[in-house]
Every structure is written in structure tokens, then in C-alpha cells.
Design a protein around this motif. Structure first.
Motif, PDB file in Angstrom:
ATOM      1  N   UNK A   8      39.227  33.061 -63.285  1.00 30.01           N
ATOM      2  CA  UNK A   8      37.796  32.929 -63.590  1.00 30.01           C
ATOM      3  C   UNK A   8      37.436  33.496 -64.969  1.00 30.01           C
ATOM      4  N   UNK A   9      37.998  34.641 -65.339  1.00 21.34           N
ATOM      5  CA  UNK A   9      37.691  35.238 -66.644  1.00 21.34           C
ATOM      6  C   UNK A   9      38.121  34.308 -67.780  1.00 21.34           C
ATOM      7  N   UNK A  10      39.311  33.729 -67.672  1.00 24.30           N
ATOM      8  CA  UNK A  10      39.804  32.826 -68.717  1.00 24.30           C
ATOM      9  C   UNK A  10      38.936  31.572 -68.804  1.00 24.30           C
ATOM     10  N   UNK A  11      38.503  31.064 -67.662  1.00 23.30           N
ATOM     11  CA  UNK A  11      37.648  29.865 -67.631  1.00 23.30           C
ATOM     12  C   UNK A  11      36.305  30.170 -68.300  1.00 23.30           C
ATOM     13  N   UNK A  12      35.728  31.331 -67.980  1.00 25.32           N
ATOM     14  CA  UNK A  12      34.450  31.750 -68.578  1.00 25.32           C
ATOM     15  C   UNK A  12      34.605  31.945 -70.082  1.00 25.32           C
ATOM     16  N   UNK A  13      35.685  32.620 -70.494  1.00 27.43           N
ATOM     17  CA  UNK A  13      35.917  32.857 -71.927  1.00 27.43           C
ATOM     18  C   UNK A  13      36.045  31.551 -72.703  1.00 27.43           C
ATOM     19  N   UNK A  14      36.782  30.598 -72.148  1.00 29.61           N
ATOM     20  CA  UNK A  14      36.974  29.299 -72.808  1.00 29.61           C
ATOM     21  C   UNK A  14      35.633  28.557 -72.930  1.00 29.61           C
ATOM     22  N   UNK A  15      34.824  28.606 -71.874  1.00 30.75           N
ATOM     23  CA  UNK A  15      33.500  27.985 -71.883  1.00 30.75           C
ATOM     24  C   UNK A  15      32.627  28.609 -72.977  1.00 30.75           C
ATOM     25  N   UNK A  16      32.609  29.928 -73.043  1.00 33.23           N
ATOM     26  CA  UNK A  16      31.781  30.626 -74.032  1.00 33.23           C
ATOM     27  C   UNK A  16      32.230  30.336 -75.454  1.00 33.23           C
ATOM     28  N   UNK A  17      33.531  30.238 -75.640  1.00 33.77           N
ATOM     29  CA  UNK A  17      34.091  29.933 -76.959  1.00 33.77           C
ATOM     30  C   UNK A  17      33.538  28.613 -77.500  1.00 33.77           C
ATOM     31  N   UNK A  18      33.360  27.642 -76.610  1.00 31.66           N
ATOM     32  CA  UNK A  18      32.842  26.328 -76.987  1.00 31.66           C
ATOM     33  C   UNK A  18      31.455  26.420 -77.630  1.00 31.66           C
ATOM     34  N   UNK A  19      30.663  27.434 -77.217  1.00 31.84           N
ATOM     35  CA  UNK A  19      29.286  27.563 -77.706  1.00 31.84           C
ATOM     36  C   UNK A  19      29.084  28.776 -78.619  1.00 31.84           C
TER      37      UNK A  19
END
Length: 186
Positions: A8-19
Motif C-alpha cells: 500500500x505504501x508503494x502504491x500511494x507513493x507512486x500515485x503521489x509522484x504522478x501529481x
């Protein structure tokens, strides 16, 4: 394209990186069942609602409300507010130095208007497909004694289009009294 870390942390980090956002600042969660990034909505530090964004843009609905809190989603503690449609855009606005106020759609309600009274100035910057509502809501805020201006966006704020971000940054600097108007044609 398989990621070694699908926590979950990696998924959230990747999502945030996009924006261009910092996951740690946002206290985001991951809804495993629906594959959504979940933004907690707080009022005076108390969790009152949450908004989930589907990670896959083909998922319908893209956005999901987990509650019915009527005031929207507010990020930041600045005297200049920027009214946007969604939570990601509100978070992007905060990174620029203003308070992001997401109305969670395109309907401005009495609760939003009341919340916007506490700001010294409001910029209404809805997505380009809601340009008419941007003008409408700016007039409505002014009619309610709230100093407001409209910003016609070229793209959604969350995508950080250069021209939109420059205009917002200039508006923020002008509001803060640090904008250099020398050399600008009147």
C-alpha cells in the motif's frame, strides 16, 4: 511492467509522484478492495469523511465519497483560497502556497460559501469543462461579500500545466505582496 513492491505504501507513493505530492504530508490510505487512494477529510483535526480516487482511470466512478460531509475538502492554512473540483487539485494548490478548497464536484453549496468567508481572497479555478460555473460561482461569492476572482484554466490544476501554475503562482505572490509588476504592460 511489474513492480517488485506493490505494498500500500508503494502504491500511494507512486500515485503521489504522478501529481508532485508528498504522501507523508497527506496521511493517505489505500482501499485494497476498490484499488483507490483514499484522502481523509478532516474538520478541526477530526476525521469526518473520505474521498477515494480510482488508481486506474478507466474505473467508473473515478471518485468515491465515503461519507456525506458538506463542507468539502480543505488543504492548507493560507489567507488566499483557490476553489477547485477535486482533492488532488486542492493538494496541488497547497504545494503552491495557497489553501486548496475542493468542492468535490461542480456544485457550490451554502456550506462552501460559509467556509470561504474566512479567507481574504478567493480564486475560483474549476476545470476547463466547467468554465461557465467558474464565472457563475465567482459572481455568487462576490454577491455574498467574498472577494473573489475567476481563473480560466487550460487544464485541470492537478496536471500542473505550466501556464496555469504560473498564473496561480503570480496571483499568490501578488496576494502576498511579493509580486514584481515592474516591466509588465498595463
Amino acid at each position: 511492467d511489474s513492480d517488485l513492491d506493490d505494498s500500500p505504501k508503494a502504491i500511494i507513493d507512486k500515485f503521489c509522484e504522478r501529481y508532485g505530492l508528498w504522501a507523508e504530508d497527506l496521511e493517505l490510505h489505500y482501499d485494497i478492495k476498490e484499488d483507490r487512494i483514499v484522502f481523509p477529510v478532516q474538520d478541526d483535526g477530526k476525521l469526518v469523511d473520505a474521498v477515494g480516487k480510482a488508481i486506474d482511470d478507466s474505473v467508473v466512478p473515478k471518485w468515491k465519497r465515503y461519507g456525506t460531509y458538506a463542507e468539502g475538502f480543505i488543504r492548507g492554512q493560507h489567507q488566499l483560497a483557490v476553489v477547485v473540483e477535486d482533492v488532488i487539485s486542492a493538494c496541488v494548490v497547497e504545494t503552491l502556497g495557497a489553501t486548496g478548497v475542493a468542492i468535490l464536484g461542480t456544485s457550490l453549496n451554502a456550506n462552501h460559501i460559509e467556509a470561504l468567508r474566512s479567507f481574504k481572497r478567493v480564486i475560483v479555478a474549476l476545470d476547463p469543462d466547467a468554465a461557465i460555473k467558474t464565472i457563475e460561482y465567482t459572481k455568487l461569492l462576490k454577491a455574498n461579500g467574498i472577494p473573489a476572482i475567476a481563473l480560466k484554466l487550460l487544464d485541470d490544476i492537478k496536471y500542473r500545466r505550466k501556464e496555469d501554475i504560473q498564473f496561480l503562482e503570480n496571483s499568490i505572490r501578488e496576494f502576498n505582496g511579493t509580486f514584481n509588476t515592474k516591466g509588465i504592460a498595463e
